[in-house]
Design a protein around this motif. Structure first.
Motif, mmCIF file in Angstrom:
data_model
loop_
_atom_site.group_PDB
_atom_site.id
_atom_site.type_symbol
_atom_site.label_atom_id
_atom_site.label_comp_id
_atom_site.label_asym_id
_atom_site.label_seq_id
_atom_site.Cartn_x
_atom_site.Cartn_y
_atom_site.Cartn_z
ATOM 1 N N ARG A 4 -35.858 -1.164 -8.011
ATOM 2 C CA ARG A 4 -36.728 0.020 -7.995
ATOM 3 C C ARG A 4 -36.246 1.064 -6.989
ATOM 4 N N LYS A 5 -35.629 0.595 -5.898
ATOM 5 C CA LYS A 5 -35.206 1.497 -4.823
ATOM 6 C C LYS A 5 -33.795 2.034 -5.003
ATOM 7 N N GLY A 6 -33.004 1.427 -5.893
ATOM 8 C CA GLY A 6 -31.633 1.881 -6.079
ATOM 9 C C GLY A 6 -30.719 0.755 -6.520
ATOM 10 N N PHE A 7 -29.506 0.738 -5.971
ATOM 11 C CA PHE A 7 -28.494 -0.248 -6.340
ATOM 12 C C PHE A 7 -28.143 -1.118 -5.150
ATOM 13 N N LYS A 8 -27.777 -2.368 -5.452
ATOM 14 C CA LYS A 8 -27.188 -3.269 -4.456
ATOM 15 C C LYS A 8 -25.932 -3.836 -5.072
ATOM 16 N N LEU A 9 -24.813 -3.551 -4.461
ATOM 17 C CA LEU A 9 -23.535 -4.102 -4.919
ATOM 18 C C LEU A 9 -23.212 -5.331 -4.087
ATOM 19 N N SER A 10 -22.827 -6.390 -4.767
ATOM 20 C CA SER A 10 -22.424 -7.595 -4.059
ATOM 21 C C SER A 10 -21.110 -8.086 -4.637
ATOM 22 N N SER A 11 -20.448 -8.917 -3.847
ATOM 23 C CA SER A 11 -19.143 -9.409 -4.244
ATOM 24 C C SER A 11 -18.934 -10.799 -3.667
ATOM 25 N N GLY A 12 -18.018 -11.532 -4.278
ATOM 26 C CA GLY A 12 -17.612 -12.835 -3.760
ATOM 27 C C GLY A 12 -18.421 -13.977 -4.311
ATOM 28 N N THR A 45 -20.989 -7.555 -8.589
ATOM 29 C CA THR A 45 -22.305 -7.568 -9.218
ATOM 30 C C THR A 45 -23.093 -6.337 -8.787
ATOM 31 N N LEU A 46 -23.728 -5.692 -9.766
ATOM 32 C CA LEU A 46 -24.569 -4.528 -9.507
ATOM 33 C C LEU A 46 -26.015 -4.892 -9.815
ATOM 34 N N LYS A 47 -26.808 -5.018 -8.768
ATOM 35 C CA LYS A 47 -28.238 -5.291 -8.940
ATOM 36 C C LYS A 47 -28.957 -3.954 -8.968
ATOM 37 N N ILE A 48 -29.750 -3.733 -10.004
ATOM 38 C CA ILE A 48 -30.474 -2.472 -10.181
ATOM 39 C C ILE A 48 -31.941 -2.746 -9.856
#
Length: 129
Positions: free
Chosen positions: A26-34, A21-24
């Protein structure tokens, strides 16, 4: 046809789902998995305030090397994005660059086939109005 009923347990898949999952934000990206989702990487915007698409692409390339058969990523934008920003992010996630390492996976006949995309199946987990 009547379905066949079995008393045995279905085989357990030992490999956990990637669920990338790619959360977009204001500060950038957060990649999460599982499942449940766990943050694996945060990528801040560049100093000029733009999304760091090169760093995102490079990190996704490293994930693809470890999960060669995975094709799906879920986008979760939590900010309003312009059409151009969405397209650029999608391109960074989908496309392999000419300078990237070549990636291969086996087809159904066991022959190595060169991949042409990273994560080509993009789904939107939430849409802002």
């Amino acid at each position: 046809d009547v379905p066949i009923i079995s008393q045995s347990e279905p085989p357990k898949d030992k490999k956990k789902p990637l669920a990338l999952t790619l959360k977009i934000t204001r500060k950038g990206f957060k990649l999460s998995s599982g499942v449940p989702s766990k943050t694996i990487k945060s990528i801040s915007k560049t100093q000029d305030g733009k999304y760091d698409l090169n760093k995102l692409h490079d990190y996704l390339l490293s994930i693809k090397k470890r999960n060669i058969n995975e094709e799906t990523i879920v986008f979760e934008p939590v900010v309003d994005l312009t059409y151009e920003e969405i397209v650029k992010i999608m391109d960074a996630v989908r496309m392999l660059k000419n300078t990237d390492d070549s990636l291969y996976k086996k087809d159904k006949d066991g022959i190595d086939v060169q991949l042409k995309t990273l994560f080509s199946k993009i789904m939107f987990g939430n849409l802002m109005s």
